[in-house]
Motif scaffolding. Structure first.
Motif, PDB file in Angstrom:
ATOM      1  N   ARG A 182     -19.838   2.601  24.934  1.00 26.00           N
ATOM      2  CA  ARG A 182     -19.205   1.703  23.962  1.00 26.00           C
ATOM      3  C   ARG A 182     -19.403   0.239  24.318  1.00 26.00           C
ATOM      4  O   ARG A 182     -19.675  -0.595  23.441  1.00 26.00           O
ATOM      5  N   ASP A 186     -21.407  -2.601  22.101  1.00 27.26           N
ATOM      6  CA  ASP A 186     -20.793  -3.884  21.731  1.00 27.26           C
ATOM      7  C   ASP A 186     -21.681  -5.056  22.129  1.00 27.26           C
ATOM      8  O   ASP A 186     -21.748  -6.077  21.430  1.00 27.26           O
ATOM      9  N   ALA A 206     -20.586  -4.663  15.284  1.00 27.18           N
ATOM     10  CA  ALA A 206     -20.801  -3.933  16.529  1.00 27.18           C
ATOM     11  C   ALA A 206     -19.752  -2.837  16.668  1.00 27.18           C
ATOM     12  O   ALA A 206     -18.763  -2.794  15.925  1.00 27.18           O
ATOM     13  N   TYR A 207     -19.935  -1.948  17.665  1.00 27.57           N
ATOM     14  CA  TYR A 207     -19.180  -0.700  17.699  1.00 27.57           C
ATOM     15  C   TYR A 207     -17.660  -0.862  17.610  1.00 27.57           C
ATOM     16  O   TYR A 207     -17.021  -0.254  16.738  1.00 27.57           O
ATOM     17  N   SER A 208     -17.047  -1.634  18.492  1.00 26.32           N
ATOM     18  CA  SER A 208     -15.577  -1.674  18.554  1.00 26.32           C
ATOM     19  C   SER A 208     -14.974  -2.169  17.247  1.00 26.32           C
ATOM     20  O   SER A 208     -14.008  -1.592  16.734  1.00 26.32           O
TER      21      SER A 208
END
Length: 503
Positions: A182, A186, A206-208
């Protein structure tokens, strides 16, 4: 301008893995590809690279687009090749003859030491194999880059180097990264594709940030579904009431009205979308508990390599019940040897200066899963190791994501993600109160990582952890021990160490 376009893309492998995928990946799009293990990420990447076919839809690449593909593993046929030859084999004979300098440049760019460059690929560590795969994909000077789990087997320093390299070398080209790391996602992506069996979710984040947005989308969908089903239930209730009145009164009009209400309810029910729920076979760990305050105590314990070379010393360290200790340090400082000493001590070979509570019940999970046998089936392995009985063992395996038709096949035929789930199930059945975890997230998908985080936090089991997964260690660590200058010292948190590694 380089683009990869997907239209109504989907794939089945027995079951539906994903479908209805429509998007265009263009220059500067760095896409994080996120899904549980076995949901089609690798298949999709290979299809984008032109190395596999999807069962549904089309993939179109812009004219002349060359793609660099970084797979998860070195092909078995290449394990006997030297590293330099392996990288050079990506170039055709004419290019290699005219521009052999490309190979040396990319080896320098990936900081691959000269002493490793002639070694056979099969003799290299997993981390150096990964860097060789990356070098091989980059030596062709591709217009787009596809990466399948690029951080597997890399230490934290190499992961940070890869983040920095992607930021400048691949800044302006399309990049797709399938990863369960994760923090890496990011740092390296600006878009996220959540791959699902039905409706796909593609967000310019982005991921988060994308995950937070996805949670809101899923919550809103579930709330709408509940409202729709409640409305349908009310219509059916009204229809039943009108039917009874119509029968008692002999009114054909009420009977017709009742049928109209039932038809409306059926229409609503058929249009209600099933909300997405991951079915990954999560394993919930526990804590058998202990009354002892101090689970392990070190005093003047030297840590050395197996041949006796000193690495560092532990002057004084008490590990209290409920501590979640993260061990930090650069490669070669002794993290693995510390874990070896503790593992051997728990097996009965206790060095001078180390005391272990008699109430300590250990559970161990290592990145290689080396203790997991490969020949028996998951069912035979658990039946012979634990006294749970046939029926309960079958049910436990099913809950961990192993359907009955898969439980009798040899463990060696399973993916690393499946083996990790089996190892976690075995760990649960040991009923430990002390977890020794060496890179436990290497083969776990994101739902599995989050479940493991939650279990460790909620169950209160004492834990010693070595990991390169920054998101994971931040989520569970309560104490941080850093190996530096041949001493083990306690620090307030991991951020200073991360900053030093980045430099």
């Amino acid at each position: 301008m380089g683009t990869i376009s997907l239209k109504n893309a989907g794939h089945r492998a027995g079951e539906l893995l994903f479908s209805n995928l429509n998007l265009v990946i263009a220059d500067g799009d760095h896409v994080g590809l996120v899904a549980p293990n076995g949901r089609g990420k690798s298949t999709l990447l290979r299809a984008m690279a032109g190395q596999a076919e999807l069962s549904e839809g089309d993939i179109t690449r812009s004219r002349g687009l060359s793609i660099g593909f970084v797979p998860q593993e070195v092909p078995a046929t290449a394990l006997g090749q030297g590293l330099t030859s392996f990288v050079a084999s990506a170039l055709d004979a004419a290019t290699l003859d005219a521009e052999s300098w490309r190979v040396d440049v990319v080896l320098e760019e990936m900081s691959i030491p000269p002493e490793l460059r002639d070694k056979p690929m099969g003799e290299l560590s997993g981390g150096w194999q990964r860097m060789a795969l990356l070098a091989r994909s980059w030596v062709t000077q591709p217009d787009a880059l596809l990466m399948d789990e690029p951080t597997n087997h890399l230490d934290l320093g190499r992961i940070m180097m890869l983040e920095e390299w992607l930021a400048y070398a691949a800044r302006s080209i399309p990049v797709v990264i399938a990863s369960h790391d994760r923090a890496f996602l990011d740092a390296t992506t600006n878009r996220t594709l959540f791959l699902r069996p039905s409706e796909q979710v593609y967000l310019p984040l982005a991921y988060s940030a994308a995950r937070a947005e996805l949670d809101q989308i899923d919550a809103a969908a579930e709330a709408q579904r509940e409202r729709d089903l409640k409305q349908a239930a009310q219509l059916r209730k009204q229809a039943a009431k009108l039917t009874n009145i119509g029968i008692n009164s002999g009114s054909d009009l009420l009977t017709v009205k009742s049928k109209q209400l039932r038809d409306r309810a059926e229409k609503i029910e058929t249009q209600v979308l099933e909300t997405h729920k991951e079915r990954t076979g999560l394993v919930k760990l526990g804590n058998s508990g202990a009354e002892a305050k101090v689970m392990m105590a070190f005093e003047n314990v030297p840590i050395a390599t197996p041949d006796g070379t000193p690495l560092f010393a532990i002057d004084k360290l008490h590990i209290f019940q409920g501590d979640r200790i993260v061990l930090l340090g650069r490669n070669g400082t002794g993290k693995s040897q510390f874990m070896r000493v503790v593992t051997e001590a728990l097996a009965g070979s206790v060095p001078s200066g180390l005391r272990i509570s008699p109430q300590l019940a250990p559970g161990y999970l290592d990145q290689a899963l080396a203790w997991l046998p490969l020949d028996p089936s998951p069912l035979d392995y658990l039946l012979h190791r634990f006294d749970e009985g046939d029926r309960r063992t079958i049910a436990l395996l099913a809950g961990a994501g192993f359907p009955p038709d898969r439980q009798g096949k040899p463990i060696r035929t399973m993916s690393l993600g499946q083996r990790a789930r089996l190892a976690l199930l075995a760990l649960r059945l040991q009923r430990p109160n002390f977890y020794l975890l060496d890179e436990p997230t290497n083969h776990l998908d994101i739902p599995g990582q989050e479940q493991l985080e939650a279990d460790i936090r909620e169950q209160g089991a004492t834990t010693i952890l070595v990991t390169h997964d920054r998101a994971f260690l931040r989520a569970i660590g309560t104490r941080f021990l850093l190996i530096e200058r041949k001493r083990l010292v306690e620090v307030d948190g991991p951020e200073r160490f991360f900053a030093e590694m980045a430099e």
